[in-house]
Design a protein around this motif. Structure first.
Motif, PDB file in Angstrom:
ATOM      1  N   TRP A 199      -4.571  39.790  -3.076  1.00  0.00           N
ATOM      2  CA  TRP A 199      -3.957  40.679  -2.086  1.00  0.00           C
ATOM      3  C   TRP A 199      -4.963  41.229  -1.085  1.00  0.00           C
ATOM      4  CZ3 TRP A 199       0.795  40.658  -0.708  1.00  0.00           C
ATOM      5  CH2 TRP A 199       1.774  40.271  -1.615  1.00  0.00           C
ATOM      6  N   VAL A 213      -5.400  38.479   1.491  1.00  0.00           N
ATOM      7  CA  VAL A 213      -4.188  38.331   2.318  1.00  0.00           C
ATOM      8  C   VAL A 213      -4.121  39.445   3.357  1.00  0.00           C
ATOM      9  CG1 VAL A 213      -1.662  38.422   2.309  1.00  0.00           C
ATOM     10  CG2 VAL A 213      -2.855  37.085   0.569  1.00  0.00           C
ATOM     11  N   SER A 229      -2.165  33.268   9.941  1.00  0.00           N
ATOM     12  CA  SER A 229      -2.438  33.332   8.509  1.00  0.00           C
ATOM     13  C   SER A 229      -1.489  32.415   7.762  1.00  0.00           C
ATOM     14  CB  SER A 229      -2.268  34.771   8.010  1.00  0.00           C
ATOM     15  OG  SER A 229      -2.606  34.850   6.646  1.00  0.00           O
ATOM     16  N   LEU A 234      -1.736  32.399   0.453  1.00  0.00           N
ATOM     17  CA  LEU A 234      -2.896  32.472  -0.429  1.00  0.00           C
ATOM     18  C   LEU A 234      -3.228  31.066  -0.927  1.00  0.00           C
ATOM     19  CD1 LEU A 234      -4.809  34.479  -1.887  1.00  0.00           C
ATOM     20  CD2 LEU A 234      -3.132  34.547  -3.733  1.00  0.00           C
TER      21      LEU A 234
END
Length: 162
Positions: free
Chosen positions: A97, A100, A114, A117
């Motif tokens: 996280w 991210v 983006s 993950l």
């Protein structure tokens, strides 16, 4: 052949994930270079890479990083090129996280695309799609790739009905 995509990462521990981008770029016929450029351990190298990428012929940069994941955003702040960030779930990560959010939450004026993950494969495809806007051969390669995905699903349907 000059590299059109620069694949960079913060550490060799990111290589397993980032190689997925290299593999799909190779499959699609897009030239690339790959190297380790740490935002925290080699900031001068990161600065030099980002500032010189355009003059080297790079058209898109894929930057993967784990933990605090500053590499994609810092590179984006230094270049006019599109930067695609790959958050990497690393050993020092908070279940991914932190990576991210570090890549996703960029301030206005410094965009970073983006992907998911550990989603370097999609980063490679996205980079190829950007390049395909000005390269007919890469566009055709992408069209074939997308058709192959459809064929795989068709085969899956045949397999489960057999």
């Amino acid at each position: 052949m000059k590299a059109e995509v620069g694949i960079i990462m913060g550490s060799s521990s990111d290589l397993k994930v980032m190689n997925q981008a290299a593999e799909v770029l190779k499959e699609l016929g897009v030239s690339y270079e790959i190297s380790i450029v740490s935002a925290h351990r080699t900031p001068e190298l990161m600065f030099e890479y980002a500032k010189n990428a355009l003059s080297k012929g790079i058209k898109v940069i894929i930057a993967g990083a784990g933990g605090a994941a500053h590499l994609p955003g810092m590179v984006a702040s230094l270049t006019p090129l599109p930067v695609i960030g790959v958050p990497v779930k690393s050993s020092n990560s908070i279940d991914g996280w932190d990576s991210v959010l570090s890549i996703l939450q960029m301030p206005g004026g410094v965009p970073v695309a983006s992907v998911a993950l550990d989603g370097a494969k999609n980063a490679g495809i996205l980079a190829a799609q950007i390049i395909a806007t000005a390269d007919e051969q890469i566009l055709r390669n992408l069209q074939s790739y997308k058709e192959s995905l459809k064929s795989k699903v068709d085969q899956m349907n045949k397999d489960i009905k057999a």
